[in-house]
Write a protein that holds these residues in place. Structure first.
Motif, PDB file in Angstrom:
ATOM      1  N   THR A  48       0.864  -1.181   0.000  1.00 28.62           N
ATOM      2  CA  THR A  48       0.000   0.000   0.000  1.00 28.62           C
ATOM      3  C   THR A  48       0.899   1.230   0.000  1.00 28.62           C
ATOM      4  N   VAL A  49       0.522   2.233  -0.787  1.00 29.03           N
ATOM      5  CA  VAL A  49       1.334   3.448  -0.894  1.00 29.03           C
ATOM      6  C   VAL A  49       0.488   4.652  -0.497  1.00 29.03           C
ATOM      7  N   LYS A  50       0.977   5.420   0.467  1.00 33.17           N
ATOM      8  CA  LYS A  50       0.286   6.624   0.923  1.00 33.17           C
ATOM      9  C   LYS A  50       1.109   7.849   0.544  1.00 33.17           C
ATOM     10  N   LEU A  51       0.435   8.837  -0.036  1.00 27.43           N
ATOM     11  CA  LEU A  51       1.099  10.066  -0.470  1.00 27.43           C
ATOM     12  C   LEU A  51       0.642  11.240   0.380  1.00 27.43           C
ATOM     13  N   GLU A  52       1.596  12.075   0.779  1.00 26.38           N
ATOM     14  CA  GLU A  52       1.263  13.269   1.558  1.00 26.38           C
ATOM     15  C   GLU A  52       1.980  14.486   1.003  1.00 26.38           C
ATOM     16  N   VAL A  68       6.095   9.921   0.468  1.00 29.94           N
ATOM     17  CA  VAL A  68       5.384   8.660   0.249  1.00 29.94           C
ATOM     18  C   VAL A  68       5.767   7.677   1.341  1.00 29.94           C
ATOM     19  N   ARG A  69       4.790   6.929   1.819  1.00 31.28           N
ATOM     20  CA  ARG A  69       5.044   5.853   2.786  1.00 31.28           C
ATOM     21  C   ARG A  69       4.571   4.541   2.166  1.00 31.28           C
ATOM     22  N   VAL A  70       5.461   3.569   2.108  1.00 29.44           N
ATOM     23  CA  VAL A  70       5.152   2.249   1.553  1.00 29.44           C
ATOM     24  C   VAL A  70       4.926   1.279   2.707  1.00 29.44           C
ATOM     25  N   GLU A 123       0.908   9.919  -9.616  1.00 28.27           N
ATOM     26  CA  GLU A 123       1.137   8.482  -9.703  1.00 28.27           C
ATOM     27  C   GLU A 123       2.451   8.159  -8.992  1.00 28.27           C
ATOM     28  N   VAL A 124       2.473   7.022  -8.325  1.00 31.25           N
ATOM     29  CA  VAL A 124       3.683   6.571  -7.635  1.00 31.25           C
ATOM     30  C   VAL A 124       4.024   5.170  -8.148  1.00 31.25           C
TER      31      VAL A 124
END
Length: 215
Positions: A48-52, A68-70, A123-124
């Motif tokens: 899961t990838v979270k973008l801030e 980004v936190r993976v 997009e990541v």
């Protein structure tokens, strides 16, 4: 008698070597021994990838630190081989992108400028275990004046990451070093917002979200 014992020992050794070769042929010999501390490569499909963004609305042209936190399926941070960030506006051509820096467990960051006001999709792309997956569904909203130096986009891998705290007009900025190309041509009004790609897990316009992979 002694020759018979030697013959049995030789036969046992032969059988043992044959069994060892058979196990290696089946792949058992390729497994890392338990207790070595080696971790298997993460499954990119299970991540899961979270973008801030640092604020709900970012300033146009400024060096915005996107982070980004993976995470794995248990929500734990996961370090991967590469994280690449890309953002643009729907129907426009301001590709702003680059490889993110590893700044902590499962955490990656990159400072990039957004050329004009409105909604940007992001997009990541994550590479882990030799496999690549692009996560979508993120949006970022920018406000401020149009910055012509970035209207044709910005690639941090080629032009260098913006200095921390940099804003348009800074003496050591990329515009002064001819990092950005041309003034660009705006095809739509500056307050037009594009629709974000993807959809799952996006807080529209907030600069935050959780991506799902492309089908």
């Amino acid at each position: 008698m002694r020759s018979e014992v030697r013959s049995k020992r030789a036969w046992a050794l032969f059988l043992g070597l044959g069994l060892l070769f058979a196990l290696q042929a089946c792949g058992f010999g390729d497994k890392a021994p338990e207790g070595t501390g080696e971790k298997p490569a993460p499954d990119v499909e299970a991540l899961t990838v979270k973008l801030e963004a640092p604020t709900d609305v970012v300033e146009t042209g400024a060096a915005t630190p996107f982070r980004v936190r993976v995470e794995d399926e248990q929500g734990q941070p996961v370090d991967v081989e590469k994280v690449y960030f890309f953002t643009n506006m729907e129907g426009m051509h301001h590709p702003t992108e680059g490889t993110m820096r590893h700044v902590g467990p499962g955490t990656y960051e990159l400072r990039l400028p957004l050329a004009m006001a409105g909604e940007w999709y992001a997009e990541v792309t994550v590479t882990a275990g030799g496999k690549t997956k692009t996560f979508t569904g993120y949006t970022v909203r920018a406000e401020g004046k149009m910055v012509h130096a970035f209207m044709k986009g910005y690639n941090a891998d080629e032009q260098g990451e913006l200095p921390e705290g940099w804003k348009p007009g800074a003496a050591d900025g990329p515009g002064d070093r001819d990092h950005a190309s041309g003034s660009g041509v705006m095809g739509h009004g500056s307050d037009e917002s594009g629709a974000s790609q993807g959809g799952a897990g996006t807080e529209a316009g907030s600069g935050h979200g959780e991506g799902g992979g492309k089908p």
